[in-house]
Design an enzyme around this catalytic site. Sequence first.
Site, PDB file in Angstrom:
ATOM      1  N   SER A 192     -63.259  22.178   6.504  1.00 40.15           N
ATOM      2  CA  SER A 192     -63.776  21.604   5.541  1.00 40.15           C
ATOM      3  C   SER A 192     -61.994  20.193   4.658  1.00 40.15           C
ATOM      4  CB  SER A 192     -64.773  22.325   5.196  1.00 40.15           C
ATOM      5  OG  SER A 192     -65.006  21.869   3.738  1.00 40.15           O
ATOM      6  N   ASN A 193     -62.685  20.338   3.393  1.00 43.02           N
ATOM      7  CA  ASN A 193     -61.768  20.044   2.355  1.00 43.02           C
ATOM      8  C   ASN A 193     -61.735  20.361   1.115  1.00 43.02           C
ATOM      9  OD1 ASN A 193     -63.366  17.924   1.192  1.00 43.02           O
ATOM     10  ND2 ASN A 193     -63.866  17.282   3.545  1.00 43.02           N
ATOM     11  N   PRO A 194     -61.053  19.988   0.115  1.00 46.28           N
ATOM     12  CA  PRO A 194     -61.248  20.990  -1.455  1.00 46.28           C
ATOM     13  C   PRO A 194     -62.061  20.297  -1.764  1.00 46.28           C
ATOM     14  CG  PRO A 194     -59.099  20.376  -0.844  1.00 46.28           C
ATOM     15  CD  PRO A 194     -59.697  19.744   0.351  1.00 46.28           C
ATOM     16  N   SER A 195     -62.786  18.937  -1.884  1.00 50.06           N
ATOM     17  CA  SER A 195     -63.424  18.104  -2.497  1.00 50.06           C
ATOM     18  C   SER A 195     -64.660  19.417  -3.126  1.00 50.06           C
ATOM     19  CB  SER A 195     -64.781  17.677  -1.460  1.00 50.06           C
ATOM     20  OG  SER A 195     -65.818  17.078  -2.530  1.00 50.06           O
ATOM     21  N   ALA A 221     -66.988  13.549   0.702  1.00 52.62           N
ATOM     22  CA  ALA A 221     -65.774  13.669   1.460  1.00 52.62           C
ATOM     23  C   ALA A 221     -66.254  14.171   2.785  1.00 52.62           C
ATOM     24  CB  ALA A 221     -64.862  14.581   0.784  1.00 52.62           C
TER      25      ALA A 221
END
Length: 415
Positions: free
Chosen positions: A223-226, A290
């Site tokens: 995942s990503n930190p959005s 994102a």
Amino acid sequence: MMPTSEVPSAPLDRGQRPQILVIVAGSMAAVKAPSALRRLREAGAEVRVIATRAALEFITELSLATAADGPVATDESWFAARPTAQHLQLAKVDAAVVIGASAELLANAAHGHAGDLASATLLSVEGPVLWVPAMNERMWHHPAVQHNAATLRSWGHHFLGPEVGAFGTQGEGKGLGRMSEPEDIAAAALGLLRPVKQDLEGVRVLVSAGPTREYLDPVRFISNPSSGKMGFAVAEEARDRGAEVTLVTGPVNLLSPRGISVVRVETALELREAVVQAAQTAQVVVMTAAVADYRAANQASEKQAKVAGDVTIHLTPNPDILAELGQHKGGRVLVGFAMETHAGIERAAAKAQRKNADFILLNYPTREGTSFGGDDNQVTLVRPDATYEDWPRLSKREVAGKILDEVLRIRADRG
Ligand code: C5P
């Protein structure tokens, strides 16, 4: 200055003096209340005041009454006025402001408690509410207080401060916790009365927000930190300007805003399905999500055991949702976001062309003030022909406002 209010909003179409209810809560900051009251009256507002029992430990009823229009309402006057429901009468205002907002009052409002006049009135207030907190930094940062503030924000309440500075009875506090100054409180309260332009009335707006999770097995994902904050801000701004809003969001730590149809998803494929479905009736699509570029080619149905040595994960590309919408664009306005660390304008313009987007907001992840999860953003609007506008660092809500202004310009140009 720390979390300031989002762009205030409340339709006001009365010819008479706007009525503002000021609730003064129990804090040393209560002494700043008369100055704020005077400024509101000087600006033409009719000001009614409630003082909590704790507020009267810090400031006299007389000092407040002298600066207001009429007597100060208190728990005593509430009981004395019965059977008249004083809280319901006081609640008929164009806006309410809580000065020196305490953790207790925030908790009461967030949980619907109505055991004192201030809390009961807050449950009945018709106009927008502005909270101006004053409390010790540790109390403000406590998860209970933050949770209550987040709940109130999700209901459309506004916040001003707390700010950094000296505070407390002996000036013993330093850091975050100081209440905003009377002139700022009055300006923010008057801002609540500004008629909101309903320039998106009836327009169907679809917003995507947050990250996606691409599962490798049932318990592991990429995942990503959005944080989703930018997309939520666009959705809320569109709602307040009269749009019918659908918000498709990946996993985020944000409560569903009132008056918005929220669809919660996890993976890029789920996001795609929900977005493509909602896009059928949307006239404007803002893709802030994102979306992960890749997912596991073979997602394991059982948790994968640890093995000795390196492992290889085979990834396969996710569908590009924005590009897909661009292929069947119809009369829609399509907006994308892009994060670049170099050659930003060129790359964003090429992306807008490739995806058939009307414009792209370019983010620089490495730039100060634009980090993931912050309340501000600094972006550059880039069009497919590589013309661009650098916007200053603004709150995400202000960025949202400017995005929607540009969307409206494009709609107007198309006739
Ligand atoms: O190509 P890039 O990921 O930089 O493009 C970002 C823009 O495209 C964002 O608006 C994002 O929401 C959208 N996007 C998408 N589907 C993907 C990847 C990105 O819709 N698979």
